[in-house]
Motif scaffolding. Structure first.
Motif, PDB file in Angstrom:
ATOM      1  N   PRO A 162      -8.831 -24.171  55.292  1.00 47.98           N
ATOM      2  CA  PRO A 162      -8.800 -25.414  56.066  1.00 47.98           C
ATOM      3  C   PRO A 162      -9.984 -26.328  55.743  1.00 47.98           C
ATOM      4  N   ALA A 163      -9.949 -27.530  56.309  1.00 49.61           N
ATOM      5  CA  ALA A 163     -11.080 -28.443  56.181  1.00 49.61           C
ATOM      6  C   ALA A 163     -12.260 -27.878  56.962  1.00 49.61           C
ATOM      7  N   GLY A 164     -13.448 -28.149  56.464  1.00 45.62           N
ATOM      8  CA  GLY A 164     -14.651 -27.676  57.145  1.00 45.62           C
ATOM      9  C   GLY A 164     -15.704 -27.276  56.139  1.00 45.62           C
ATOM     10  N   VAL A 165     -16.893 -27.029  56.660  1.00 42.21           N
ATOM     11  CA  VAL A 165     -17.984 -26.523  55.828  1.00 42.21           C
ATOM     12  C   VAL A 165     -18.172 -25.056  56.176  1.00 42.21           C
ATOM     13  N   VAL A 191      -1.629 -16.398  41.953  1.00 41.41           N
ATOM     14  CA  VAL A 191      -2.310 -16.754  43.200  1.00 41.41           C
ATOM     15  C   VAL A 191      -2.714 -18.228  43.168  1.00 41.41           C
ATOM     16  N   THR A 192      -2.564 -18.893  44.292  1.00 43.36           N
ATOM     17  CA  THR A 192      -3.055 -20.259  44.465  1.00 43.36           C
ATOM     18  C   THR A 192      -4.101 -20.262  45.572  1.00 43.36           C
ATOM     19  N   ILE A 193      -5.226 -20.891  45.287  1.00 50.85           N
ATOM     20  CA  ILE A 193      -6.242 -21.115  46.324  1.00 50.85           C
ATOM     21  C   ILE A 193      -6.284 -22.619  46.549  1.00 50.85           C
ATOM     22  N   ARG A 194      -6.064 -23.046  47.793  1.00 49.13           N
ATOM     23  CA  ARG A 194      -5.901 -24.465  48.047  1.00 49.13           C
ATOM     24  C   ARG A 194      -6.706 -24.883  49.278  1.00 49.13           C
ATOM     25  N   GLY A 195      -7.513 -25.914  49.109  1.00 52.62           N
ATOM     26  CA  GLY A 195      -8.232 -26.478  50.236  1.00 52.62           C
ATOM     27  C   GLY A 195      -7.556 -27.750  50.708  1.00 52.62           C
ATOM     28  N   ALA A 196      -8.272 -28.463  51.565  1.00 48.26           N
ATOM     29  CA  ALA A 196      -7.722 -29.705  52.128  1.00 48.26           C
ATOM     30  C   ALA A 196      -8.306 -30.932  51.432  1.00 48.26           C
ATOM     31  N   MET A 214     -11.478 -32.071  48.057  1.00 45.09           N
ATOM     32  CA  MET A 214     -12.792 -31.697  47.531  1.00 45.09           C
ATOM     33  C   MET A 214     -13.942 -32.212  48.392  1.00 45.09           C
ATOM     34  N   ASP A 215     -13.655 -33.132  49.304  1.00 40.47           N
ATOM     35  CA  ASP A 215     -14.694 -33.573  50.226  1.00 40.47           C
ATOM     36  C   ASP A 215     -14.439 -33.068  51.646  1.00 40.47           C
ATOM     37  N   GLU A 216     -13.342 -32.349  51.831  1.00 43.04           N
ATOM     38  CA  GLU A 216     -12.981 -31.858  53.165  1.00 43.04           C
ATOM     39  C   GLU A 216     -13.226 -30.349  53.309  1.00 43.04           C
ATOM     40  N   THR A 217     -12.867 -29.593  52.288  1.00 43.32           N
ATOM     41  CA  THR A 217     -13.039 -28.134  52.334  1.00 43.32           C
ATOM     42  C   THR A 217     -14.226 -27.769  51.458  1.00 43.32           C
ATOM     43  N   ILE A 218     -15.290 -27.342  52.098  1.00 41.81           N
ATOM     44  CA  ILE A 218     -16.536 -27.105  51.373  1.00 41.81           C
ATOM     45  C   ILE A 218     -16.986 -25.659  51.578  1.00 41.81           C
ATOM     46  N   LEU A 219     -17.037 -24.923  50.479  1.00 43.32           N
ATOM     47  CA  LEU A 219     -17.585 -23.571  50.510  1.00 43.32           C
ATOM     48  C   LEU A 219     -19.038 -23.692  50.085  1.00 43.32           C
ATOM     49  N   SER A 220     -19.937 -23.464  51.022  1.00 45.84           N
ATOM     50  CA  SER A 220     -21.362 -23.610  50.724  1.00 45.84           C
ATOM     51  C   SER A 220     -21.998 -22.249  50.481  1.00 45.84           C
ATOM     52  N   PHE A 221     -22.635 -22.127  49.336  1.00 44.88           N
ATOM     53  CA  PHE A 221     -23.330 -20.893  48.981  1.00 44.88           C
ATOM     54  C   PHE A 221     -24.840 -21.069  49.108  1.00 44.88           C
ATOM     55  N   ALA A 222     -25.249 -22.034  49.921  1.00 46.29           N
ATOM     56  CA  ALA A 222     -26.678 -22.320  50.058  1.00 46.29           C
ATOM     57  C   ALA A 222     -27.443 -21.111  50.593  1.00 46.29           C
TER      58      ALA A 222
END
Lengths: 413, 393
Positions: free
Chosen positions: A58-61, A76-81, A83-91
């Protein structure tokens, strides 16, 4: 000592780095208030992925504290909402050499999401066929930093790979890097503030078109590295915008791109059958195009397996639009060369060639026609690498030739 | 076909230390009877507990091998944050023995269960304080581990099913009397105590199932998970069995675990090395090569996960450019440590090889998985070997 590639002496202050969103900042995205629970759902989904699974994020950080992995499952498909809505942060990543590592996954699609601030490579896909990477953003949000991970979007040992409409920002090596792969299309992407914007390396049959490569150290690179099981050849670079790739080289010493001079537009190194046409190449301060061999790239020749062919051959440059550039090359050698040949206000011509040719292939003192560097619509400077850079000279007339156009890459999907 | 994902509310009670495998409810009674399960080959699925496999019993303070479960050791072992490892192999009743291979993993029959239990001697005091111990068999007497003296972290199962090997990780609960499936892995924060009072924080990581595959798919051409250790050269040495010390290949053949191949004295053999300081000569060369073999070569081969690097580190590879000598890296990123070549003969401090063994940054360290601290002894061994190498770049 190399004259073509940077000697590591340049000390240009870093340009002010503009974030994609236009803010001036050296800060990594603050994720202190971001979701930390969802990562477990995503990890389980990747572990449980079955052929045909669609993993919707889903959308979100979302804070992800460990490298994610998908292995040995097809379709397999990996799909977000978005590139500015679904953010996987590895900080806050604690483990794993990548953000997302995909291994042996055929017919794989990833789209509409962002991978930010991974410790190492953002998205690595290895040993897979039929890979689609669409509208994915990989970014190190603090901007240019040697502490950023090496690669943004990184398919390697893949066959039939499409990277489109994606964005890669801040990689300390290459933003979009296709290595040791076959049948590749890289189109309509944006690569900015990476050491190498887009790089095709040891790969066969790549089409790179419709991309914007700007504010990198080098815009678009086509490379062959030694000691790999498979050399590459056959790349078309066309209809791209490659301008102002003048960011200081912030790569790690020892990496193949660490010696790329800041201000390089398009660079071919030790690769054959490269057609560069209809690009708009502008204001790259070292040279708009560089054609070089491993001999001028600053590596020890001792560590090169004997079967490696370091000579770029059958290179065809035509129909491009050049503007400016070459006025302020990175490195003392090139700066001295510029002033000696063209005066204090002169510029390095649009095509800079180190001048190495394979003498074993010469017939009656010259290279057979089908191996030559052919250039139309641009001046060519031979830097005379083989002669110790003692007699650099304009050789445009000698390279007024052409090669048959390369066929388009066709993907099976 | 979209799969709906549900978040099990109880599944992720995160402890402050970040352990993220599901913990049992506090104070839940321990089901010691679960350990009475018969040794079993589960043909599919992921049993919820290690107990369900019947490979071990708990008797008082002892974790005892079940009948027919054979422990084994490695001449030189993979480093895993100084964890000690109890390795076992079990073949079902009536199964054919494993078939010999000169270099690759023995061909085990369907039904084979291999376990590897990772544990540390207790350091005294807090349960998370553990001791650095180099003796690979500490607190194991040939049939049982002394649970009162150790902290058990995890047990990994490799089971040979019809369709191939499956990797199933189990985390031990802090009661040390029960386990839980940990397919998504977990972090365990520990303090490693050394003689002389030095202590090191380490974050032990139980790998997730996909990470198991990253190391254990040693041949990308078939994409199959397989054990790495049970190969002739790693097993060809003496093991302190309960009945006394004996060559493992000999014992495996006697016990019906292995068939074929030459006599042990004529079989391939990795050098025995468990952290000793070796200064020079052939002993240094052979120990370093054995160490690089078991720690690196399962990925750094022409068919392994690191085949993209062009760095090949198998025992059969000559020490030349493809072994790293004066070889520039391909895609090392920060892993270069600002060094130019994988191996600079005579100068370990200029070699990427040793930088990658030394650093603990996840994007730069080697191996990529399985450690959070450097292996000082292994690093010293490989550095000494590089420093003794003739030549230059």
């Amino acid at each position: 000592m190399t004259a073509i590639w940077r000697a590591g002496l340049a000390a240009f202050s870093a340009l002010i780095v503009l974030q994609a969103c236009g803010q001036q900042t050296g800060q990594t995205r603050d994720v202190s208030d971001a979701d930390r629970e969802y990562q477990h759902v995503l990890m389980e989904a990747l572990l449980d992925a079955a052929p045909g699974s669609v993993i919707e994020i889903p959308a979100g950080v979302f804070v992800i504290e460990r490298g994610l992995s998908l292995a040995n499952v097809d379709g397999v498909t990996i799909r977000g909402a978005g590139m500015d809505e679904t953010i996987l942060s590895f900080a806050e990543q604690r483990a794993g050499a990548e953000g997302l590592l995909v291994t042996s996954a055929n017919n794989f699609t990833i789209e509409d999401l962002a991978i930010e601030d991974s410790i190492g490579d953002a998205l690595k896909i290895t040993g897979s066929e039929n890979v689609i990477i669409r509208r994915v953003r990989t970014e190190w949000t603090r901007g240019v930093s040697t502490d950023n991970g090496a690669y943004g979007i990184y398919p390697v040992l893949t066959t039939n790979v499409l990277i489109e409409e994606s964005v890669a920002i801040g990689a300390s090596d290459a933003g979009i890097y296709v290595g040791q792969s076959d049948n590749i299309v890289v189109r309509n992407n944006r690569a900015e503030y990476n050491v190498a914007g887009i790089e095709i390396e040891n790969s066969m049959d790549a089409d790179v078109y419709g991309n914007v490569a700007t504010n990198n150290t080098g815009g678009i690179l086509v490379f062959n590295m030694p000691n790999l099981p498979r050399p590459g050849h056959g790349t078309r670079v066309f209809d791209n915008d490659v301008h102002e790739n003048n960011t200081r080289n912030f790569g790690h010493a020892g990496t193949p791109v660490a010696n790329v001079p800041a201000g390089t537009g398009i660079l071919v190194n030790s690769n054959d059958d490269v057609e560069i046409f209809n690009n708009r190449v502008a204001r790259n301060r070292t040279a708009n195009v560089i054609i070089s061999s491993l001999h001028s790239a600053g590596f020890s020749e001792l560590g090169v397996e004997s079967d490696f062919d370091p000579y770029p051959e059958r290179i065809h440059i035509h129909g491009n639009t050049f503007e400016g550039g070459g006025n302020n090359p990175d490195g003392m050698d090139l700066q001295a060369l510029r002033i000696a040949l063209f005066g204090p206000t002169g510029r390095i011509p649009d095509v800079l060639w180190d001048g190495y040719v394979d003498e074993a292939k010469m017939v009656d003192g010259s290279l057979p026609d089908d191996l030559r560097l052919c250039v139309s619509g641009a001046e060519v400077l031979n830097a005379d690498g083989p002669g110790g850079y003692g007699n650099p000279r304009i050789v445009t007339a000698e390279h007024a030739c052409s090669h048959p156009p390369r066929a388009a890459v066709e993907l099976p999907f | 076909m979209t799969r709906t994902l549900t978040l099990l509310a109880a599944a992720f009670l995160l402890a402050a230390c970040g352990n993220d495998a599901a913990d049992p409810p506090a104070g839940a009674p321990v089901d010691l009877a679960a350990w009475e399960a018969d040794t079993a080959f589960h043909t599919s699925g992921n049993p919820a507990r290690l107990e369900d496999w019947g490979q071990f019993r708990i008797e008082g303070e002892r974790l005892v091998l079940a009948e027919g479960v054979v422990p084994y050791g490695m001449n030189t072992a993979l480093f895993s944050d100084y964890a000690l490892k109890l390795r076992t192999v079990w073949l079902p009743e009536g199964a054919e023995p494993a078939a010999w291979h000169d270099t690759d993993t023995f061909a085990f029959p369907v039904g084979t269960v291999i376990t590897k239990t990772f544990y540390y001697p207790r350091g005294g005091g807090a349960f998370d304080a553990v001791a650095l111990e180099l003796d690979p068999n500490a607190h194991f007497d040939g049939v049982a581990l002394d649970l009162s003296a150790i902290r058990v972290i995890e047990t990994r199962i490799l089971v040979r099913r019809e369709e191939g090997w499956a990797a199933i990780p189990y985390a031990w609960n802090e009661d040390q009397r029960s386990t839980r499936l940990a397919r998504a892995g977990a972090f365990v924060d520990l303090t490693l105590l050394e003689a002389g009072g030095r202590s090191t924080a380490l974050t032990y990581q139980i790998p997730d199932v996909n990470q198991c595959a990253q190391c254990h798919i040693t041949n990308a051409n078939d994409g199959q998970v397989r054990p790495i250790g049970p190969r002739a050269r790693h097993l060809n040495g003496d093991y302190p069995y309960a009945h006394g010390s004996q060559n493992q290949l000999d014992h495996w053949r006697e016990a019906g675990l292995l068939t074929g191949g030459p006599e042990s004295h004529a079989a391939p053999r990795s050098t025995v090395w468990h952290g000793e300081t070796i200064l020079a000569g052939m002993a240094l060369e052979s120990a370093a090569r054995a160490y690089i073999d078991i720690n690196c070569a399962h990925c750094h081969s022409r068919t392994g996960h690191a085949r993209t690097s062009g760095l090949y580190l198998e025992p059969s590879d000559p020490v030349g450019p493809a072994f790293g000598v004066c070889k520039p890296p391909i895609a090392a990123g920060r892993g270069t440590g600002n060094r130019l070549y994988s191996i600079v003969p005579g100068d370990s401090h200029a070699s990427i090889f040793t930088f990658r063994m030394e650093t603990t940054r996840p994007d730069a360290m080697m191996p990529e998985l399985g450690r959070s601290v450097a292996h000082r002894e292994g690093l010293a061994l490989v550095a000494a070997w590089i420093d003794a190498m003739a030549g230059e770049c």
